[in-house]
Design an enzyme around this catalytic site. Structure first.
Site, PDB file in Angstrom:
ATOM      1  N   GLU A  75      26.561  18.150 -59.090  1.00  0.00           N
ATOM      2  CA  GLU A  75      26.194  16.756 -59.363  1.00  0.00           C
ATOM      3  C   GLU A  75      27.421  16.004 -59.858  1.00  0.00           C
ATOM      4  OE1 GLU A  75      23.205  16.108 -62.340  1.00  0.00           O
ATOM      5  OE2 GLU A  75      21.939  17.750 -61.631  1.00  0.00           O
ATOM      6  N   GLU A 135      20.422  22.495 -65.512  1.00  0.00           N
ATOM      7  CA  GLU A 135      21.251  22.214 -66.690  1.00  0.00           C
ATOM      8  C   GLU A 135      20.667  22.861 -67.944  1.00  0.00           C
ATOM      9  OE1 GLU A 135      22.265  18.060 -67.034  1.00  0.00           O
ATOM     10  OE2 GLU A 135      23.830  18.287 -65.527  1.00  0.00           O
TER      11      GLU A 135
HETATM   12  C1  GLA Z   1      21.928  15.524 -65.253  1.00  0.00           C
HETATM   13  C2  GLA Z   1      20.660  16.033 -64.609  1.00  0.00           C
HETATM   14  C3  GLA Z   1      20.148  15.154 -63.536  1.00  0.00           C
HETATM   15  C4  GLA Z   1      20.285  13.702 -63.907  1.00  0.00           C
HETATM   16  C5  GLA Z   1      21.710  13.402 -64.243  1.00  0.00           C
HETATM   17  C6  GLA Z   1      21.969  11.954 -64.561  1.00  0.00           C
HETATM   18  O1  GLA Z   1      23.052  15.931 -64.621  1.00  0.00           O
HETATM   19  O2  GLA Z   1      20.808  17.331 -64.095  1.00  0.00           O
HETATM   20  O3  GLA Z   1      18.796  15.470 -63.316  1.00  0.00           O
HETATM   21  O4  GLA Z   1      19.477  13.424 -65.003  1.00  0.00           O
HETATM   22  O5  GLA Z   1      22.053  14.156 -65.383  1.00  0.00           O
HETATM   23  O6  GLA Z   1      23.323  11.710 -64.826  1.00  0.00           O
END
Ligand code: GLA
Length: 690
Positions: free
Chosen positions: A318, A160
């Site tokens: 995710e 991210e």
């Molecule tokens: C982001 C991060 C993850 C986690 C999620 C929690 O997407 O990439 O590591 O922290 O948030 O929602």
């Protein structure tokens, strides 16, 4: 990658079967016996794909140059043995303590000069040469070690990028900004001309004088602000490319990506630009639990992700099985919501469904974030739904590789988003996404799919093109949009579009300079409404946010009302479809239409209320001939995916708590039976059409 470098690696899909299923796997948080149990549970759930090692640097390299790969070797081998593929992370999303201690200059600095310290994650600036040296170092070590590992299917670069911090104001960032500006402009005079520095004594004699737009007594130069946004997006991508370079060198046959955060909440990165360097688009998406229309926001984000992917299938890297831990009040998902969410992403082009994370942590700040294996273990609703989802994805595996059909395009541009929301504008209530999402929502509720298309990309094949708040636009993009109308599309342009060029310079001679000829109108003056204000329209509706003094081209001030007036430059006349009816704009056009080539161009001068949006969408659909995927009861989300050889699948997702009728004939893949025409309350049907 530059053109002389080797061709792109094979698609990740070559090493995955069916619709991939899994999530982030953080085995380093667990003892060996739990890791063994994980393998059993993964089999039960049908897991096929995991992201591993995202936050593992401090354990993999506990002190500089000393490595411990024992646990990761074991995990990779066991996953390979279980037939599970891995998106292996570069482990660079959280620098280890020894590195910060030795090189505190890698830490990010905010606009007010605050240095963001360690103890959390993402505590580095992407322009730090030192950080890049260490990050490419651990990346190389990992790539060398696992390059031939049978589990390795994809590189998961960092994590991210731009999350938590996306603007960097340290000295090294400032130097990188200056280098970037020099590359963009070549000479300081070109920069002065672009930034309009004749204003307020802002002229620069050399690049060395330039700083990031941090804090100042009043509003900062808009060109400088815009370039700083471009620079930050570029700097994060350039950092990605530095790691990618190592991976390409060591593992040319392994594709790479990074997980994006495409959604209505992420503004800072130009993902259309980023997409060029990703071998597959991967996205993370989280619902805002308090939003009663969160499923519509999900659809918006998934459609935008598909747009970033250029229409190709993408990875949902995710999402959450239930509650997150970072909203003010973290509600769980409702029964069946996780399945609906997951299949909604698939319905909109995802060919892999993954979660953060596999097993819910018992310690650390994400211990209250849901996961595939909850704290309560197997005897939980979440676990049962995880197993059900795994089975469901296997049953619909044949949709893989098919593409989502859409005849409506919404033009989307991160640069226009940035530029339209700069300060010192006519109204702070003009938000780039608002009108665009209002149209997307209306189309969603009607079972009509929308593609998001970059303004420079082909609009061929779209019957309806919506151009909302496209404040800044290049000449080429404006011509691209005009040619869509010429070719037969119905094109709607909204207020505050085509106002400036890419330098944020006004296109002079009457707004909207980029679209005046196409639309056959000219705007003399803006009349933004006061907070919460509305303005009445001749069609019985009302507008909010914005009104303005529109002239149909060729008409003198005050003549526009009602009459169709010949547009300037010849061609069909622009017709007035609705006017403002309140002083001082009574009789002034609020909605116009002009025939253009085989299509038409409409102009909208206000933000219509809900009924107004619906009436306008009715008109646009009637004119463009676009209709829903199928006839269905309200509350059913509909899309169609089609394979290259013509097989088609309708996704019908019932967001209501009553059974719903959908008129589609075929075999329902989740049940394996002929589709009865009913989608159960809160359920999903995936129909292979006859
Ligand atoms: C982001 C991060 C993850 C986690 C999620 C929690 O997407 O990439 O590591 O922290 O948030 O929602």
């Amino acid at each position: 990658m530059s053109p002389q470098e080797p061709s792109a690696p094979p698609a990740v899909w070559n090493s995955l079967e069916g619709l991939a299923y899994g999530g982030d796997y953080n085995p380093e948080q667990w003892p060996a016996d739990t890791r063994m149990e994980d393998l059993e549970l993964m089999k039960e759930a049908g897991v096929t794909f995991l992201s591993v090692g995202i936050f593992s640097w401090a354990l993999l390299e506990p002190s500089e140059g000393e490595y411990d790969f024992a646990w990761l070797d074991e995990v990779m081998d066991n996953l390979a043995g279980a037939g599970i593929k891995v998106a292996l992370a570069t482990a660079t999303a959280a620098p280890p303590a020894w590195l910060v201690r030795k090189h505190p200059e890698i830490l990010p600095v905010t606009a007010d000069g605050t240095v963001l310290g360690p103890g959390s994650r993402r505590h580095y600036t992407p322009s730090s040469a030192v950080y890049r040296r260490y990050a490419t170092g651990i990346t190389r070590v990992l790539a060398e070690r696992y390059k031939d590992h049978p589990a390795l299917a994809l590189w998961h670069v960092d994590n991210e990028l731009g999350c938590h911090v996306s603007e960097f104001y340290g000295d090294e960032d400032a130097a990188a900004f200056r280098r970037w500006l020099e590359g963009r402009y070549g000479t300081i005079e070109a920069l002065n001309a672009s930034w309009g520095t004749a204003f307020w004594s802002q002229h620069y004699a050399s690049f060395e004088e330039i700083l990031p737009p941090a804090v100042a007594p009043s509003t900062l130069n808009p060109g400088q602000q815009l370039d700083f946004q471009r620079f930050n997006s570029w700097a994060l991508m350039d950092y990605y490319r530095s790691l990618l370079g190592v991976l390409r060198e060591v593992t040319p046959g392994v594709p790479a990506t990074t997980n994006l955060m495409v959604s209505s909440a992420t503004k800072s990165m130009d993902y259309f630009d980023w997409a060029k360097d990703l071998d597959v688009i991967a996205n993370d998406h989280y619902l805002v639990a308090a939003d009663p229309e969160r499923h519509i926001e999900l659809a918006f984000s998934a459609d935008l992700t598909r747009g970033v992917a250029g229409g190709d299938p993408w990875i949902l890297m995710e999402h959450s099985t239930s509650a997150v831990n970072w909203q003010p009040r973290n509600q769980p998902k409702m029964p069946g919501e996780m399945l609906r969410n997951s299949l909604a992403h698939v319905a909109r082009g995802a060919d892999a469904v993954m979660f953060f994370q596999w097993r819910q942590s018992f310690a650390g700040s994400e211990k209250f974030h849901s996961a595939m294996v909850p704290h309560g273990g197997r005897e939980t609703r979440v676990w049962r739904e995880v197993v059900e989802l795994g089975a469901s994805l296997q049953r619909i595996g044949q949709v893989r590789g098919s593409l989502v059909e859409a005849r409506v395009a919404i033009v989307f541009d991160y640069e226009a988003w940035w530029a339209s929301e700069l300060d010192s504008h006519p109204s702070e209530d003009v938000k780039y996404l608002d009108l665009l999402r209002a149209f997307h929502r209306s189309l969603f509720l009607r079972g009509i799919s929308t593609d998001f298309v970059h303004p420079s990309a082909s609009l061929e094949g779209y019957d309806l093109v919506l151009v909302c708040t496209l404040y800044s636009v290049t000449d080429a993009a404006a011509a691209n949009i005009a040619s869509a109308a010429q070719a037969g599309a119905t094109v709607l342009v909204s207020y505050f579009s085509g106002i400036v060029d890419e330098q944020d310079h006004i296109r002079l001679g009457g707004y909207p300079g980029a679209f005046r000829d196409l639309l056959g109108i000219s705007v003399e003056e803006f009349h933004p409404l006061l907070a919460g204000g509305t303005v009445k329209l001749s069609d019985g509706g009302a507008g909010s946010v914005w009104s303005e003094h529109v002239h149909v081209s060729g008409a003198a001030v005050g003549e526009a009302s009602g009459a169709a007036v010949e547009a300037s430059g010849g061609g069909a006349s622009a017709e007035v479809l609705a006017t403002f009816t309140e002083y001082p704009l009574d009789g002034v056009p609020a909605l116009t239409r002009r025939s253009v080539g085989a299509g038409s161009a409409l102009y909208l001068a206000t933000f219509p209320d809900r009924n107004g949006i619906e009436a306008l969408v009715d008109r646009l659909l009637a004119e463009s001939g676009v209709s829903a995927v199928a006839v269905a009861d309200p509350g059913v989300e509909l899309t169609r995916r089609r394979t290259a050889d013509g097989a088609s699948f309708v996704f019908a997702i019932n967001h209501s708590r009553a059974d719903a009728t959908v008129r589609v004939a075929g075999r329902e893949l989740l049940t394996g039976k002929p589709f009865t025409g009913t989608v159960p309350a809160s359920g999903v049907a995936v129909i292979a059409e006859d």
